[in-house]
Design a protein around this motif. Structure first.
Motif: not given
Length: 541
Positions: A37, A224, A252
């Protein structure tokens, strides 16, 4: 299929692949795909190091060059997007995506591809309002401004992605969509990252452009990184007409360091009868063709067309005929060709080239794709504009087409000539956080003398909190200490480090004390109070 998702890579490919190999053996599973990412750092040689927006003391070669040179080959198909710490000259060669090494694929400024029938999209860079409306004008050698603006998200990429109508399964962004922090365990996030509280409470944490894409695409998964913390959330979307309620599972992850949650394995259903090759996505290629004339390589602000009476055409969604024409142009072959080729000499540990200049060459992959589909090579065009110092007539034409529209987001470009942004998360801050923060407690790894970077030898992964993470994933576990994989690259000569350090090192905050006093203890940097403010504060510049 099983997909390994990794947060910020920071060049630690050897470590990441070793971790996956251990998990495969321990859990008796086979990982089909690795998604990274951002902050990938595809650094090929010393010239690429000079194109990274990091302090000089953190410019180390890491391990990507081994995969670029052919010394090693990625054991797992790897797909990544760009972040804010990249060898930007390398990634700019592949504005529409391409192979940076065998089995390692970059999605480009923005892109959508398919693997085993799973549709994977992504957008590179981070959001900064003062560069959002500009074209991709940057070209090496970069100056202090363009060294950073080159990785800032542009409105044309968001506009292209908003033309997508077919469902997207997975989407990647480096920074978070704005507001996603309120759809998960917010207080737990703030316990880990206390300095984010002001941004969370003011709902300014994250990218407004990514939030817009999240609402439009509504993918099944959104991954992310950037903030170096593991955080999971569920985003329930209001139902669109004639559609059912959709939910996006957001995750994330951290950066690749010991005792950090940087890797997670996700089970994603593949579609039967689909190809095992990495494939182009016909709708995305058709959108690239339809929007090609909208692209800009000029630095002045511009807005994509809207349905406001100022533009003859504003809808660039594509028809079935346009899809079929793209397939026709590809001779019916959607598999992405295995056409990687080295465009610069790779790093040679036995003969370091400290004074190597950044390279800027057209990439044959981009040249071939542009010739096939009739696209513009943005990197080459930006280089030509740089050589001719820009043409005033072209600027007037672009301004006329913009229709004097306001930006989608509040935009301040008054300080654009000096985009040295103290609020941007930088590697300098990240390492100091690791050395002095609560997350470093319990780590027995010694700190390197003299403030040099250090790659610990033990990768210890804590188990995930299942009650927080609503995504079916394989358990994480403690890992044995793998052999040190980062090469012992000699640092740049002191004269070069000093010269480059003066150019790129971030300033301390006003509260840090007398700026003229030098100490060996790292000062507390100005933390990220307004990381994603839509109007940039340039007053301190």
């Amino acid at each position: 299929m099983k997909i390994a998702v990794e947060g910020c890579c920071h060049g630690e490919l050897d470590k990441i692949y070793e971790t996956i190999a251990y998990l495969e053996k321990k859990e008796d599973v086979k990982v089909d795909l690795l998604l990274c990412c951002g902050d990938f750092q595809a650094v090929r040689n010393e010239g690429d190091l000079k194109c990274m927006a990091v302090p000089a003391k953190y410019r180390t070669m890491q391990t990507f060059y081994k995969y670029y040179s052919g010394e090693k080959k990625a054991p797992i198909l790897t797909i990544f997007i760009g972040g804010n710490h990249e060898a930007s000259n390398h990634l700019q060669e592949l504005s529409y995506g391409g192979w940076v090494a065998p089995n390692i694929y970059y999605l480009g400024y923005a892109g959508v591809i398919r693997y085993k029938g799973v549709r994977i999209g992504g957008i590179s860079g981070i959001f900064k309002s003062h560069d959002y409306r500009r074209g991709h004008h940057e070209f090496p050698p970069y100056n202090p401004e363009t060294l950073r603006s080159v990785y800032h998200v542009r409105n044309i990429e968001v506009f292209k992605l908003k033309q997508i109508r077919m469902p997207v399964d997975i989407f990647l962004s480096h920074d978070w969509p704005r507001g996603i922090c309120h759809h998960g365990p917010t207080e737990e996030l703030l316990r880990k990252k206390k300095f984010l509280r002001q941004d969370v409470e003011s709902n300014s944490l994250g990218s407004p452009a990514a939030a817009e894409l999240l609402e439009h695409l509504q993918p099944t998964y959104w991954f992310s990184a950037h903030l170096h913390v593991k955080f999971a959330a569920l985003k329930k979307h209001p139902p669109k007409p004639n559609t059912s309620l959709r939910v996006t599972k957001f995750l994330s992850l951290d950066k690749c360091l010991p005792h950090r949650e940087f890797l997670q394995i996700v089970d994603v259903p593949e579609r039967t009868g689909s190809s095992d090759d990495l494939e182009y996505d016909p709708e995305w290629l058709a959108i690239l063709k339809a929007t090609n004339d909208l692209q800009r390589t000029a630095p002045h602000p511009w807005n994509p067309p809207e349905n406001n009476g100022l533009h003859e055409r504003w809808d660039f969604t594509v028809s079935e005929d346009a899809l079929m024409k793209v397939v026709e142009q590809l001779s019916g072959e959607l598999a992405i060709p295995d056409n990687f080729s080295r465009t610069v000499p790779p790093y040679d540990p036995s003969s370091p080239q400290y004074h190597a200049a950044p390279s800027y060459r057209a990439n044959p992959q981009t040249t071939e794709l542009c010739a096939t589909l009739g696209l513009t090579d943005l990197y080459t065009q930006a280089g030509q504009a740089d050589d001719t110092s820009q043409d005033g007539g072209a600027e007037e034409e672009d301004d006329a087409q913009s229709g004097d529209e306001p930006s989608e987001y509040p935009t301040d470009i008054s300080g654009a000539s000096n985009s040295f942004n103290p609020d941007e998360i930088a590697i300098e801050d990240e390492w100091e956080e690791e050395e002095g923060g609560e997350e470093a407690k319990g780590s027995t790894d010694p700190k390197p003398p003299g403030g040099d970077t250090h790659t610990p030898t033990a990768l210890v992964l804590p188990p995930p909190k299942s009650q927080v993470l609503p995504i079916p994933m394989s358990p994480l576990m403690d890992l044995p200490p793998p052999q040190h994989s980062t090469p012992a690259v000699p640092h740049l000569p002191p004269s070069l480090v000093e010269a480059q350090g003066e150019r790129f090192l971030k300033r301390t905050s006003d509260e840090a004390g007398d700026a003229g006093i030098q100490t060996t203890t790292p000062r507390i940097k100005r933390r990220n109070q307004l990381i994603y403010a839509t109007v940039e504060d340039e007053c301190d510049e």
